[in-house]
Design an enzyme around this catalytic site. Sequence first.
Site, PDB file in Angstrom:
ATOM      1  CD  GLU A   1      -8.124   1.565   2.693  1.00 34.34           C
ATOM      2  OE1 GLU A   1      -7.125   0.810   2.675  1.00 34.34           O
ATOM      3  OE2 GLU A   1      -8.112   2.693   3.214  1.00 34.34           O
TER       4      GLU A   1
ATOM      5  CG  ASP B   1      -4.686   5.207  -0.163  1.00 35.31           C
ATOM      6  OD1 ASP B   1      -3.893   4.256  -0.286  1.00 35.31           O
ATOM      7  OD2 ASP B   1      -5.333   5.412   0.887  1.00 35.31           O
TER       8      ASP B   1
ATOM      9  CG  ASP C   1      -1.971   1.043   1.238  1.00 33.75           C
ATOM     10  OD1 ASP C   1      -1.977   1.876   0.314  1.00 33.75           O
ATOM     11  OD2 ASP C   1      -2.803   1.056   2.173  1.00 33.75           O
TER      12      ASP C   1
ATOM     13  CG  HIS D   1      -9.697   6.827   3.500  1.00 33.74           C
ATOM     14  ND1 HIS D   1      -8.915   7.659   2.734  1.00 33.74           N
ATOM     15  CD2 HIS D   1      -9.048   5.629   3.529  1.00 33.74           C
ATOM     16  CE1 HIS D   1      -7.831   7.001   2.340  1.00 33.74           C
ATOM     17  NE2 HIS D   1      -7.889   5.756   2.795  1.00 33.74           N
TER      18      HIS D   1
ATOM     19  CG  HIS E   1      -7.796   8.724   6.852  1.00 33.89           C
ATOM     20  ND1 HIS E   1      -7.351   7.985   7.928  1.00 33.89           N
ATOM     21  CD2 HIS E   1      -7.549   7.957   5.759  1.00 33.89           C
ATOM     22  CE1 HIS E   1      -6.845   6.828   7.505  1.00 33.89           C
ATOM     23  NE2 HIS E   1      -6.956   6.797   6.194  1.00 33.89           N
TER      24      HIS E   1
ATOM     25  CD  GLU F   1      -6.469   2.241  -0.527  1.00 34.28           C
ATOM     26  OE1 GLU F   1      -6.889   3.271   0.017  1.00 34.28           O
ATOM     27  OE2 GLU F   1      -5.399   1.680  -0.186  1.00 34.28           O
TER      28      GLU F   1
END
Length: 485
Positions: free
Chosen positions: A359, A257, A246, A326, A334, A466
């Site tokens: 994710e 992300d 990640d 998120h 976030h 994700e």
Amino acid sequence: MTDEGQPPGSHEHEEDEDEEEDEVENGGFDELRVVLYIAGLANDDKDVAAPALIRSREVTADKKKKKKKKKKKKKASATNGNITKGTPSNKAQGRMLNEGSFTDYYVSHGQTEPPTIPVVNLFSADEFPLGEIQPHPLESNSHRISSEELRATERLQSDLYSKLRHASEVHRQVRHYAQSFIQPGIKLIDMCERLEECNRSLVQEHGLDRGIGFPTGCSINHVAAHYTPNVGDDTVLQYDDVMKVDFGTQIDGRIIDCAWTVSFNPRYDPLLEAVKEGTEAGIRAAGIDVRLCDVGESVQEVMESYEVELDGKVYPVKCIRNLNGHSIGPYQIHAGKSVPIVKCDDQTKMEEGEIFAIETFGTTGRGYIVEDLECSHYMKNFDCPHVPLRIPRSKKLLGHINKTFGTLAFCRRWLEREDGGSFTVNGKDGKQEKYMGALKNLCDVGIVQPYPPLCDVKGSYTAQYEHTLILRPTCKEILSRGDDY
């Protein structure tokens, strides 16, 4: 001066003039012949232009050969600088990567192997590759895809989309390269540093303007997230491990992300497939005016329909219910909204223009994680209070964090680099010495938040997939989508 005193390029100029004359003799007459043919004055039996055309061809036969050669030469030189595009040839070997994925896919864009050219140099006028386009769900959104008014609204956001697509292409190229060297036997710290150096190079790291979005997570087995090796950690990746990779890339604070799971033993394939399909279900369900609880329900329904057999025992795949996707804001990984991966009562709706990381995490364990093990991830709180600091080392470390990372996540390994996390910002004098007491003080007063590894029960296996998407007015764009997953 070259060629008997003639300046460079003088012969080329004379040859270009010859080509123009050829075009007048041949091309111009051929155009006349076409006009006559259309008018019905020329045909195959009685061609009024034939005698002149034959004479023209006899006179210029040799010149036409030269002309063709020159055209080929011009065509070959019409490339993007010195970049030469190639054909991908290194087929990806990882489990659960899409069929037809190549670890060197980026050579088709003119990238080197291994990748070294900044991505911005591979594309002209900020025309970075478009992500995958999907329509928004819900009947109330059916008008969006064809609305001229909404398309005009999107044109006003072209600069934002360009930054997001730029960061996404960097992420794609870095992770494809990583898939070529992540193999059993590699030390995790070496893997992370190699991946991050490629990330810095391709994004042209420039402090807070461009760089790594957050530390590279390489959580193994029952550890689901937020683990990256600290200096001195000699953990080695094993054949029987299940590792979540990640990492992020940011441009002007716009963070991509994206994560996938690495395994080598085919017995874990059902676990990986469950989580991968759960992520796809969440992506399909997401959209403008969609309730977050509905996204979570879609993920859970798909993921928990799988089971995996390990050592003769069958384990149902469970969603890790206290881990979520998120929303993402500028310099804020976030941004306030959590996207559940289980059925819940959250009636909050997704809104136009928002960016989300969808994710999902699946496990063979209890489906609930706790903080455990040595901490490596930290991040300055986005809305941290002003707290007077009395310890000089704490003031110094906070100043370093502010100018190097801002409110982006960082790790201890970066603080101990020669450049302290950014060569552009700190040069070779950025390394932080004896900083642990100061870091603890910043955490105690609420300026910095520690993020310890998140773990399920020991002996269990967890997986993660994700993607980052943006809810554009006309559609949703899965920015980080690649040919690998």
